[in-house]
Motif scaffolding. Structure first.
Motif, PDB file in Angstrom:
ATOM      1  N   GLY A 381      98.269 -53.695 -23.368  1.00  7.48           N
ATOM      2  CA  GLY A 381      98.375 -55.084 -23.675  1.00  7.48           C
ATOM      3  C   GLY A 381      98.492 -55.996 -22.517  1.00  7.48           C
ATOM      4  O   GLY A 381      98.926 -57.162 -22.600  1.00  7.48           O
ATOM      5  N   ASN A 400     107.792 -55.570 -25.787  1.00 15.96           N
ATOM      6  CA  ASN A 400     106.077 -55.821 -25.560  1.00 15.96           C
ATOM      7  C   ASN A 400     105.675 -54.338 -25.508  1.00 15.96           C
ATOM      8  O   ASN A 400     104.698 -53.913 -25.984  1.00 15.96           O
ATOM      9  CB  ASN A 400     105.781 -56.649 -24.544  1.00 15.96           C
ATOM     10  CG  ASN A 400     105.644 -57.942 -24.964  1.00 15.96           C
ATOM     11  OD1 ASN A 400     105.805 -58.294 -26.191  1.00 15.96           O
ATOM     12  ND2 ASN A 400     105.948 -59.028 -23.988  1.00 15.96           N
ATOM     13  N   ASN A 404     103.170 -52.585 -27.625  1.00 18.19           N
ATOM     14  CA  ASN A 404     101.731 -52.162 -27.620  1.00 18.19           C
ATOM     15  C   ASN A 404     101.408 -50.774 -27.536  1.00 18.19           C
ATOM     16  O   ASN A 404     100.151 -50.339 -27.648  1.00 18.19           O
ATOM     17  CB  ASN A 404     101.450 -52.773 -26.066  1.00 18.19           C
ATOM     18  CG  ASN A 404     101.554 -54.120 -25.874  1.00 18.19           C
ATOM     19  OD1 ASN A 404     101.525 -54.875 -26.575  1.00 18.19           O
ATOM     20  ND2 ASN A 404     101.894 -54.697 -24.349  1.00 18.19           N
TER      21      ASN A 404
ATOM     22  N   ASP B 189      94.614 -61.389 -23.595  1.00 12.66           N
ATOM     23  CA  ASP B 189      95.839 -60.571 -23.284  1.00 12.66           C
ATOM     24  C   ASP B 189      96.305 -60.376 -24.610  1.00 12.66           C
ATOM     25  O   ASP B 189      96.888 -61.275 -25.268  1.00 12.66           O
ATOM     26  CB  ASP B 189      96.798 -61.078 -22.337  1.00 12.66           C
ATOM     27  CG  ASP B 189      96.266 -60.944 -20.972  1.00 12.66           C
ATOM     28  OD1 ASP B 189      95.144 -60.765 -20.630  1.00 12.66           O
ATOM     29  OD2 ASP B 189      97.016 -61.219 -20.074  1.00 12.66           O
ATOM     30  N   ALA B 190      96.598 -58.960 -24.965  1.00 16.01           N
ATOM     31  CA  ALA B 190      97.110 -58.813 -26.287  1.00 16.01           C
ATOM     32  C   ALA B 190      98.919 -58.778 -26.319  1.00 16.01           C
ATOM     33  O   ALA B 190      99.262 -59.031 -27.410  1.00 16.01           O
ATOM     34  CB  ALA B 190      96.812 -57.403 -26.807  1.00 16.01           C
ATOM     35  N   GLY B 191      99.152 -58.268 -25.313  1.00 16.90           N
ATOM     36  CA  GLY B 191     100.637 -57.908 -25.536  1.00 16.90           C
ATOM     37  C   GLY B 191     101.657 -58.114 -24.248  1.00 16.90           C
ATOM     38  O   GLY B 191     102.314 -57.366 -23.854  1.00 16.90           O
ATOM     39  N   ASN B 192     101.766 -59.371 -23.768  1.00 20.39           N
ATOM     40  CA  ASN B 192     102.392 -59.751 -22.579  1.00 20.39           C
ATOM     41  C   ASN B 192     103.256 -61.001 -22.587  1.00 20.39           C
ATOM     42  O   ASN B 192     103.255 -61.706 -21.846  1.00 20.39           O
ATOM     43  CB  ASN B 192     101.808 -59.590 -21.226  1.00 20.39           C
ATOM     44  CG  ASN B 192     100.587 -60.467 -21.196  1.00 20.39           C
ATOM     45  OD1 ASN B 192     100.525 -61.346 -21.938  1.00 20.39           O
ATOM     46  ND2 ASN B 192      99.640 -60.283 -19.992  1.00 20.39           N
ATOM     47  N   TYR B 193     103.355 -61.447 -23.974  1.00 21.21           N
ATOM     48  CA  TYR B 193     104.121 -62.761 -23.916  1.00 21.21           C
ATOM     49  C   TYR B 193     105.632 -62.610 -24.243  1.00 21.21           C
ATOM     50  O   TYR B 193     106.132 -61.856 -24.975  1.00 21.21           O
ATOM     51  CB  TYR B 193     103.519 -63.332 -25.439  1.00 21.21           C
ATOM     52  CG  TYR B 193     101.822 -63.359 -25.101  1.00 21.21           C
ATOM     53  CD1 TYR B 193     101.419 -64.398 -24.570  1.00 21.21           C
ATOM     54  CD2 TYR B 193     101.127 -62.518 -25.531  1.00 21.21           C
ATOM     55  CE1 TYR B 193      99.944 -64.564 -24.533  1.00 21.21           C
ATOM     56  CE2 TYR B 193      99.878 -62.414 -25.443  1.00 21.21           C
ATOM     57  CZ  TYR B 193      99.231 -63.671 -24.934  1.00 21.21           C
ATOM     58  OH  TYR B 193      97.831 -63.883 -24.690  1.00 21.21           O
ATOM     59  N   ARG B 213     100.223 -63.958 -16.048  1.00 22.31           N
ATOM     60  CA  ARG B 213      99.941 -62.648 -15.279  1.00 22.31           C
ATOM     61  C   ARG B 213      99.326 -62.986 -13.983  1.00 22.31           C
ATOM     62  O   ARG B 213      99.727 -61.986 -13.076  1.00 22.31           O
ATOM     63  CB  ARG B 213      99.045 -61.711 -16.177  1.00 22.31           C
ATOM     64  CG  ARG B 213      98.282 -60.346 -15.651  1.00 22.31           C
ATOM     65  CD  ARG B 213      98.139 -59.620 -16.330  1.00 22.31           C
ATOM     66  NE  ARG B 213      96.887 -60.142 -17.528  1.00 22.31           N
ATOM     67  CZ  ARG B 213      95.523 -60.183 -17.024  1.00 22.31           C
ATOM     68  NH1 ARG B 213      95.326 -59.609 -15.904  1.00 22.31           N
ATOM     69  NH2 ARG B 213      94.531 -60.600 -17.802  1.00 22.31           N
ATOM     70  N   CYS B 312      91.184 -57.285 -16.611  1.00 22.25           N
ATOM     71  CA  CYS B 312      91.715 -56.368 -16.134  1.00 22.25           C
ATOM     72  C   CYS B 312      91.304 -55.172 -17.534  1.00 22.25           C
ATOM     73  O   CYS B 312      90.994 -55.525 -18.422  1.00 22.25           O
ATOM     74  CB  CYS B 312      93.304 -56.379 -16.220  1.00 22.25           C
ATOM     75  SG  CYS B 312      94.226 -56.415 -17.581  1.00 22.25           S
ATOM     76  N   LYS B 313      91.829 -54.026 -17.089  1.00 22.27           N
ATOM     77  CA  LYS B 313      90.962 -53.019 -18.086  1.00 22.27           C
ATOM     78  C   LYS B 313      91.989 -52.704 -19.219  1.00 22.27           C
ATOM     79  O   LYS B 313      91.386 -52.232 -20.061  1.00 22.27           O
ATOM     80  CB  LYS B 313      91.207 -51.376 -16.973  1.00 22.27           C
ATOM     81  CG  LYS B 313      92.600 -50.811 -17.114  1.00 22.27           C
ATOM     82  CD  LYS B 313      92.345 -49.402 -16.828  1.00 22.27           C
ATOM     83  CE  LYS B 313      93.658 -48.615 -16.905  1.00 22.27           C
ATOM     84  NZ  LYS B 313      93.500 -47.317 -16.256  1.00 22.27           N
ATOM     85  N   TRP B 314      93.002 -53.532 -19.389  1.00 26.71           N
ATOM     86  CA  TRP B 314      93.559 -53.544 -20.685  1.00 26.71           C
ATOM     87  C   TRP B 314      93.361 -54.792 -21.464  1.00 26.71           C
ATOM     88  O   TRP B 314      94.093 -55.112 -22.329  1.00 26.71           O
ATOM     89  CB  TRP B 314      95.214 -53.430 -20.599  1.00 26.71           C
ATOM     90  CG  TRP B 314      95.462 -52.011 -20.096  1.00 26.71           C
ATOM     91  CD1 TRP B 314      95.852 -51.597 -18.770  1.00 26.71           C
ATOM     92  CD2 TRP B 314      95.491 -50.944 -20.989  1.00 26.71           C
ATOM     93  NE1 TRP B 314      95.913 -50.014 -19.027  1.00 26.71           N
ATOM     94  CE2 TRP B 314      95.778 -49.790 -20.325  1.00 26.71           C
ATOM     95  CE3 TRP B 314      94.893 -50.598 -22.523  1.00 26.71           C
ATOM     96  CZ2 TRP B 314      95.744 -48.357 -20.661  1.00 26.71           C
ATOM     97  CZ3 TRP B 314      95.110 -49.404 -22.585  1.00 26.71           C
ATOM     98  CH2 TRP B 314      95.288 -48.326 -21.900  1.00 26.71           C
ATOM     99  N   SER B 315      92.376 -55.756 -20.923  1.00 28.61           N
ATOM    100  CA  SER B 315      92.065 -56.952 -21.582  1.00 28.61           C
ATOM    101  C   SER B 315      91.547 -56.424 -22.965  1.00 28.61           C
ATOM    102  O   SER B 315      90.750 -55.248 -23.282  1.00 28.61           O
ATOM    103  CB  SER B 315      91.000 -57.518 -20.815  1.00 28.61           C
ATOM    104  OG  SER B 315      91.704 -58.363 -19.509  1.00 28.61           O
ATOM    105  N   LEU B 327      97.297 -56.875 -34.006  1.00 30.23           N
ATOM    106  CA  LEU B 327      98.052 -57.139 -32.846  1.00 30.23           C
ATOM    107  C   LEU B 327      99.587 -57.629 -32.880  1.00 30.23           C
ATOM    108  O   LEU B 327     100.246 -57.703 -31.914  1.00 30.23           O
ATOM    109  CB  LEU B 327      96.904 -57.707 -31.550  1.00 30.23           C
ATOM    110  CG  LEU B 327      95.749 -56.739 -31.236  1.00 30.23           C
ATOM    111  CD1 LEU B 327      94.937 -57.691 -30.335  1.00 30.23           C
ATOM    112  CD2 LEU B 327      96.187 -55.485 -30.517  1.00 30.23           C
ATOM    113  N   LEU B 329      99.774 -60.989 -32.841  1.00 31.46           N
ATOM    114  CA  LEU B 329      99.974 -62.218 -32.367  1.00 31.46           C
ATOM    115  C   LEU B 329      99.939 -63.210 -33.334  1.00 31.46           C
ATOM    116  O   LEU B 329     100.303 -64.444 -33.164  1.00 31.46           O
ATOM    117  CB  LEU B 329      98.493 -62.526 -31.440  1.00 31.46           C
ATOM    118  CG  LEU B 329      98.586 -61.543 -30.046  1.00 31.46           C
ATOM    119  CD1 LEU B 329      97.194 -61.531 -29.570  1.00 31.46           C
ATOM    120  CD2 LEU B 329      99.376 -62.129 -29.123  1.00 31.46           C
TER     121      LEU B 329
END
Lengths: 565, 336
Positions: A381, A400, A404, B189-193, B213, B312-315, B327, B329
């Motif tokens: 994530g 999170n 994730n 970015d999927a999960g850093n909010y 980030r 980044c690799k988790w994008s 996801l 969001l």
């Protein structure tokens, strides 16, 4: 034998007219009722567009506000007109302007002809029905509702409350047993004319005038007096959401509606060109003789209602932010926290990963950075390992991470040097498994070469942090599964302790632990603790540390009590 | 909420409306085609400056969603934006050369125009680099959404800003007019909010994403807000407080469910990190017309100068709205 349609319209008259023309050209008479709130120009346009079809006629107009008797009046009037004008009609099908026929008229006709005396109307008693909204089921029939629920909600509520308080009750006319059901029905000629020509109709009408939402109960109740055979289900596919509003069908429901094999669906979004085009196409292939099967659509809508009502556990986002106590699961999945293990065992996280077959994190809440599994700077994530970002909102960070990685159990380490602000949140979370060994900071500190006063200050800080942690974990509101040992209690039989943790993580594990984590050398710990004590600090988190030396002095097999036998 | 606090917010709203009323003189009409608008027209409002390159795709995207009419405030463009807009049939444009900052970052102008034209209508307020995505947006036009919201009696629909970025340097792939910006900006970015509640206005304050980030990792509290309420069934006495992050009256900000359920929400795909950002940044740093002394733009400048990669690799690679829904969001709520 023939079926006739009564259509109640108030918006999107062009769509309603198209459906009416579709039925009329297939040979079924249609009586249209248009709400008085529709401007005259629009009604005239509708009349003009239907002028070429002699089977379409218009009935006297009434004001049909939601939940009022006007809808029943309109239905009565239109149905009477249908029976009078079209003596060949044997079934009258009540539809709305946003209904759409899903199957050709011939099929419906054949279906009704097979059961000529049957009335298709959902009609259940208030005791059995679970779907009424707002807690008003039996009271619909015993209280008075002169105020509009939509426009004068406060008056409506206040008047209802007042009647309850005063204990006012209406008498239900003799012989009536209140029934409820979907507003949309298909009644046989015999039943419908018996309902409309009942000698007691003025009494019933007067009674239902003050019942709440009479369109869902008037015919549903009265058919019970006159019908010989009731099929208590509507032929109209119509679904309601958790607040009692009808679900709407759009173009993307085309396949779903096709496969439902229902005769008529409600309600269709007026802009759904594809649906209108597909289902009003007379060249459509027929699926003769198939029973309606709305199960798939039911599932879709009940899932949507569940999503709206319960949401996804552990998800915090722009349109789901539950207040404390309403989370329906604080986090997305179970996770394990190991406090104090990393100073007692060497490479405990690596051992965890290997033994449990997952990615175990290091100290996620370490002061410098979040030590994600594999030492990565970002994790699932795109979660950053920056301590500043994490500490800005540690709770979001944890939820999170768990969101994730949902579906994959998370394990991480903590220690007294970490930022443990999030401990209170974890303690209140039923998904958390928190295992604490207190006082293990004594092991590395006993070997620290720095000046002793500095070491002592550090020890005092760690001890304070653990005291606070224990206070949090000892609160009566704790929902997490918590295990707490002192260093001494733990090292007496560490494998049994770890096994108990693992059994909870994976109760169906085929075999017990075979490989053991390497424990740090404990010699010198008790001397160190005694020295702390001599210097004026009371080590309360370690336990009876004199036992350590006794354990170390014991014969070989006892010295390594954590070996599995 | 105490009565005093409520009254204070009411005064604030009145003040904003008064400001908008005074600032109306700064606007001069360049093309006004609002005369024949139907009462149920869905309108789009935006302030812009030198966005000629982005406009063709922007208009195409929102026409496809079913926006009936566009209302723009052109803040002193010099690249032909004004003429281009004035030539479009479904666009009305007002022009001004006055200060963007002193108009509450364009909000005063828009508040006035919305007060005049959006009363009783659905209004979508976005920036030129924001692309509205909502549940079923690939099969249902925006009117399906607004009709459904009308049925629920909901007046405000939230959409979080989702920063989209390319893989590699931002200026590596030059943007060409009319192209879909998300051909290059495929990642998010999927999960850093992080979320907290703004007690005064009742809205959720969401921060995070690639900007937090990479550009604000040392000062997260300064990271840009991502919560927005762009789609509102407008009334003449409504106003936006801070960009479209929150509204007054306060109840419009309560777009989220507080008892565990999910209400429906969308996303604003943010096409900021296009190759054209470089020119924009140097211009804006010079003009100093943006929020908090253009703090964000300073960070962008640093990021652009350093050979920086937001990827980044988790994008996560963008697919469609369903992916964003899965996801977590955005949400369908009970819309099915």
């Amino acid at each position: 034998m023939s079926v006739g349609f009564v259509m109640l319209c108030h918006t999107a008259l062009d769509r309603a007219a198209a459906v009416a023309r579709h039925w009329a050209s297939a040979g079924a008479p249609v009586v249209i009722h248009v709400d008085t709130c529709v401007p005259k120009a629009e009604v005239d346009a509708m009349r003009a567009s239907c002028a070429a079809h002699p089977g379409i006629s218009f009935s006297r107009r009434f004001r049909c506000e939601w939940g009022t008797f006007g809808l029943v009046r309109a239905t009565q009037e239109a149905a009477a007109r249908m029976l009078a004008l079209h003596p060949e009609v044997q079934h009258v099908f009540l539809t709305s302007g946003s209904c759409l026929p899903l199957r050709p008229l011939g099929e419906l006709q054949a279906y009704l002809d097979r059961q000529p005396q049957t009335d298709f109307i959902e009609s259940v008693t208030t005791a059995e029905v679970g779907w009424t909204m707002g807690g008003l089921d039996a009271e619909r029939f015993t209280l008075r509702f002169p105020f509009s629920w939509r426009r004068h909600r406060r008056l409506f509520d206040a008047y209802t409350r007042m009647q309850r308080k005063l204990g006012v009750k209406r008498r239900i006319p003799l012989g009536l047993i209140p029934h409820l059901g979907s507003q949309w029905w298909c009644l046989s000629r015999g039943t419908l004319s018996a309902v409309l020509n009942d000698p007691n109709r003025p009494i019933y009408d007067r009674y239902f005038r003050r019942v709440w939402i009479p369109d869902e109960s008037y015919f549903q109740t009265l058919v019970r007096l006159h019908s010989t055979r009731i099929e208590s289900r509507p032929l109209t596919l119509s679904k309601f959401d958790h607040e009692g509003r009808p679900h709407v069908f759009y173009d993307d429901h085309l396949q779903l509606l096709r496969r439902s094999d229902c005769f008529v669906a409600r309600k269709i979004w007026p802009g759904a060109d594809k649906l209108y085009h597909a289902f009003l196409d007379t060249q459509r292939p027929a699926a003769a003789g198939v029973e309606p099967s709305p199960a798939k659509i039911d599932r879709l809508f009940s899932k949507a209602a569940e999503r709206r009502r319960l949401g996804r556990p552990g998800l915090y986002m722009q349109s789901r932010y539950p207040r404390a106590g309403h989370e329906n699961g604080c986090t997305a999945g179970p996770y394990s926290v190991f406090h104090g293990f990393s100073t007692l065992f060497e490479h405990y996280d690596a051992w965890l990963s290997k033994t449990l077959g997952l990615r175990a994190h290091g100290h996620l809440f370490a002061p410098e950075r979040a030590e994600f599994a594999g030492g990565d700077g970002v994790f699932n994530g795109a979660l950053s390992d920056s301590a500043a970002l994490r500490d800005y909102n540690p709770r979001s960070f944890l939820t999170n991470l768990l969101w994730n990685c949902r579906g994959e159990r998370q394990c991480f380490l903590t220690g007294p040097a970490d930022k443990l602000d999030v401990a209170a949140f974890m303690a209140g979370d039923a998904n958390a498994q928190i295992s604490v060994v207190t006082g293990t900071w004594a092991v590395p500190l006993s070997r620290e070469q720095a000046e002793f006063s500095a070491v002592r200050r550090k020890a005092a800080r760690f001890q304070r942090a653990e005291t606070e942690l224990l206070a949090v974990l000892g609160s009566p509101r704790v929902k997490a599964s918590v295990r707490i040992w002192t260093l001494v209690d733990f090292v007496e039989n560490p494998m049994e302790a770890i096994q108990s943790i693992f059994d909870e993580i994976n109760p169906r594990a085929p075999h017990r632990l075979a490989e053991v984590p390497r424990m740090a050398d404990l010699s010198g710990v008790s001397d160190f603790l005694q020295r702390l004590r001599n210097q004026g600090m009371m080590p309360t988190m370690v336990g009876d540390y004199s036992a350590i030396d006794a354990m170390l002095a014991a014969p070989k097999e006892h010295a390594r009590p954590y070996l599995v036998r | 909420m105490r009565a005093l606090e409520r009254y204070r917010l009411r005064l604030r709203r009145k003040r904003f409306l008064w400001r908008a009323f005074r600032k109306r003189r700064e606007l001069s009409v360049a093309a006004d085609r609002t005369g024949g608008l139907r009462p149920d027209a869905i309108l789009l409002f935006a302030t812009l400056r030198n966005e000629r390159v982005r406009l063709p795709y922007f208009l195409r995207y929102y026409r496809q969603l079913g926006i009936d009419h566009f209302i723009f405030v052109d803040n002193g463009s010099s690249d032909g934006t004004g003429d281009y807009l004035a030539a479009q049939d479904d666009v009305s444009v007002w022009h001004t050369d006055k200060s963007y900052r002193r108009s509450r970052y364009g909000q005063d102008w828009l508040t006035w125009l919305m007060r005049k034209h959006a009363d009783g209508r659905w209004a979508l307020t976005v920036d030129l680099d924001e692309f509205f995505v909502y549940p079923f947006c690939d099969t249902r036009p925006i009117r399906a959404l607004t009709d459904w919201l009308d049925g629920l009696g909901t007046r405000a629909f939230p959409a979080m800003v989702l920063d989209m970025y390319p893989r590699g340097r931002i200026d590596a792939q030059p943007y060409q007019e009319g192209k879909d910006p998300f051909e290059t900006l495929q990642w998010f970015d999927a999960g850093n909010y992080t979320i907290s509640v703004n007690a005064t206005y009742g809205n959720l304050w969401i921060q995070g994403g690639p900007r937090a980030r990479c550009m604000f990792a040392d000062s997260p509290e300064q990271a840009p807000s991502l919560n927005k309420v762009p789609l509102v069934k407008w009334r003449r006495d409504y106003c936006y407080v801070n960009s479209t992050h929150m509204l007054l009256p306060r109840r419009l900000n309560l777009t989220y469910d507080r008892s565990g359920g999910e209400t429906a929400s969308g996303c604003l795909l943010h096409a900021k990190f296009l190759s054209v950002l470089g020119e924009k940044v140097s211009e804006e740093l010079h003009r100093k017309q943006h929020f908090a002394d253009s703090r964000e733009y300073l960070r962008y400048a640093e990021t652009l100068n350093e050979d920086h990669d937001l990827w980044c690799k988790w994008s996560e690679k963008y697919v469609n709205w369903r992916q964003l829904e899965i996801l977590g969001l955005m949400s369908k709520g009970c819309w099915a």
